[in-house]
Write a protein that holds these residues in place. Structure first.
Motif, PDB file in Angstrom:
ATOM      1  N   GLU A  56       3.968  -8.596  -8.920  1.00 30.35           N
ATOM      2  CA  GLU A  56       4.571  -9.911  -9.159  1.00 30.35           C
ATOM      3  C   GLU A  56       3.528 -11.016  -9.037  1.00 30.35           C
ATOM      4  O   GLU A  56       3.442 -11.911  -9.898  1.00 30.35           O
ATOM      5  N   ARG A 113      11.795  -8.098 -11.967  1.00 33.35           N
ATOM      6  CA  ARG A 113      10.721  -8.658 -11.146  1.00 33.35           C
ATOM      7  C   ARG A 113       9.330  -8.364 -11.696  1.00 33.35           C
ATOM      8  O   ARG A 113       8.394  -9.129 -11.443  1.00 33.35           O
ATOM      9  N   PHE A 163      13.455  -2.608 -10.631  1.00 34.80           N
ATOM     10  CA  PHE A 163      12.457  -3.672 -10.523  1.00 34.80           C
ATOM     11  C   PHE A 163      12.109  -4.310 -11.876  1.00 34.80           C
ATOM     12  O   PHE A 163      11.164  -5.100 -11.957  1.00 34.80           O
ATOM     13  N   THR A 173      12.974   0.009  -0.871  1.00 34.66           N
ATOM     14  CA  THR A 173      12.006  -0.727  -0.056  1.00 34.66           C
ATOM     15  C   THR A 173      10.647  -0.037  -0.012  1.00 34.66           C
ATOM     16  O   THR A 173       9.633  -0.683   0.253  1.00 34.66           O
ATOM     17  N   VAL A 189       5.222  -3.624  -5.635  1.00 38.34           N
ATOM     18  CA  VAL A 189       5.956  -4.505  -6.534  1.00 38.34           C
ATOM     19  C   VAL A 189       5.567  -5.959  -6.285  1.00 38.34           C
ATOM     20  O   VAL A 189       5.351  -6.732  -7.230  1.00 38.34           O
ATOM     21  N   GLN A 190       5.471  -6.343  -5.019  1.00 32.78           N
ATOM     22  CA  GLN A 190       5.059  -7.713  -4.707  1.00 32.78           C
ATOM     23  C   GLN A 190       3.661  -8.004  -5.228  1.00 32.78           C
ATOM     24  O   GLN A 190       3.389  -9.099  -5.731  1.00 32.78           O
ATOM     25  N   TYR A 247       8.836   0.852  -2.348  1.00 31.28           N
ATOM     26  CA  TYR A 247       7.954   0.347  -3.399  1.00 31.28           C
ATOM     27  C   TYR A 247       7.579  -1.127  -3.209  1.00 31.28           C
ATOM     28  O   TYR A 247       6.815  -1.677  -4.011  1.00 31.28           O
ATOM     29  N   GLU A 248       8.132  -1.765  -2.213  1.00 29.53           N
ATOM     30  CA  GLU A 248       8.080  -3.221  -2.135  1.00 29.53           C
ATOM     31  C   GLU A 248       6.660  -3.790  -2.138  1.00 29.53           C
ATOM     32  O   GLU A 248       6.389  -4.792  -2.810  1.00 29.53           O
ATOM     33  N   ASP A 249       5.751  -3.202  -1.393  1.00 24.87           N
ATOM     34  CA  ASP A 249       4.393  -3.750  -1.325  1.00 24.87           C
ATOM     35  C   ASP A 249       3.731  -3.765  -2.703  1.00 24.87           C
ATOM     36  O   ASP A 249       3.123  -4.767  -3.110  1.00 24.87           O
ATOM     37  N   SER A 274       7.063   5.890  -8.465  1.00 34.00           N
ATOM     38  CA  SER A 274       8.299   5.294  -8.969  1.00 34.00           C
ATOM     39  C   SER A 274       9.105   6.277  -9.806  1.00 34.00           C
ATOM     40  O   SER A 274       8.572   7.120 -10.512  1.00 34.00           O
TER      41      SER A 274
END
Length: 203
Positions: free
Chosen positions: A12, A67, A64, A2, A8-9, A4-6, A56
């Motif tokens: 995307e 994604r 990921f 989680t 990664v989004q 890395y989520e920002d 990462s």
């Protein structure tokens, strides 16, 4: 994952909203990729796309992949990871297994897309890990040798002085991230190996 989520989004959304970014030479991996701000300028003859995300690990790059990397429909992949895995305390053999797992998943989606693995650098901040870094690079080199459409490129040596130690001018003041001089050293090695930007399906 989680953490890395920002980022990664954001990647995307960038890919989905810009169809012109598809089918490029994708630089994928950790902050050594993400912070390469002059990437497009350094390779003006290539259509490049920076899909690095900060901090990462090799494990995160595999997690990921579906994604971020696969949707970009890369023509060629330049990959740097493993540095942070070792920094987190993983052993060379563990990082090697993560690389093997990454490649197995990648080839399920992109069986013939060329991939170049950039060797893990020894930075001033991670000098205590120098032997582990060397061992990991050796293991991954051996894994790559029989792999089709895959090659290992030594970019780590370009950052070392004649004494075998990292050249401080190649790194930021934190002793970990590359400076502009460091990126120019990588650029020189990559440009000297131009076939990495070409199709290796006949390899």
């Amino acid at each position: 994952m989680t953490w890395y989520e920002d980022e990664v989004q954001h990647l995307e959304k960038t890919i989905l909203s810009n169809p012109d970014l598809l089918g490029r030479t994708v630089f994928y991996g950790s902050s050594s990729i993400r912070l390469w701000a002059e990437l497009a300028t350094d390779f003006p003859q290539q259509s490049v796309l920076n899909l690095g995300f900060g901090g990462s690990t090799l494990a995160a790059c595999g997690w990921f992949m579906e994604r971020v990397l696969i949707p970009a429909q890369p023509k060629t992949i330049i990959f740097y990871a493993g540095d942070n895995d070792l920094g987190d305390g993983r052993h060379p053999e563990e990082v090697d297994l993560l690389f093997v797992g990454f490649m197995a998943r990648l080839r399920q989606y992109l069986p013939q897309v060329p991939l170049t693995f950039l060797s893990i650098k020894t930075s001033p901040a991670r000098m205590p890990l120098a032997l582990q870094i060397q061992k990991t690079n050796q293991l991954i080199f051996q894994e790559i040798a029989p792999m089709p459409h895959t090659r290992y490129l030594d970019v780590a040596s370009a950052l070392l002085g004649s004494d075998g130690n990292p050249r401080w001018e190649c790194f930021e003041t934190d002793g970990l991230h590359l400076s502009r001089t460091g990126y120019r050293a990588w650029q020189t090695v990559l440009q000297a190996n131009q076939p990495i930007f070409n199709d290796l399906v006949n390899q």
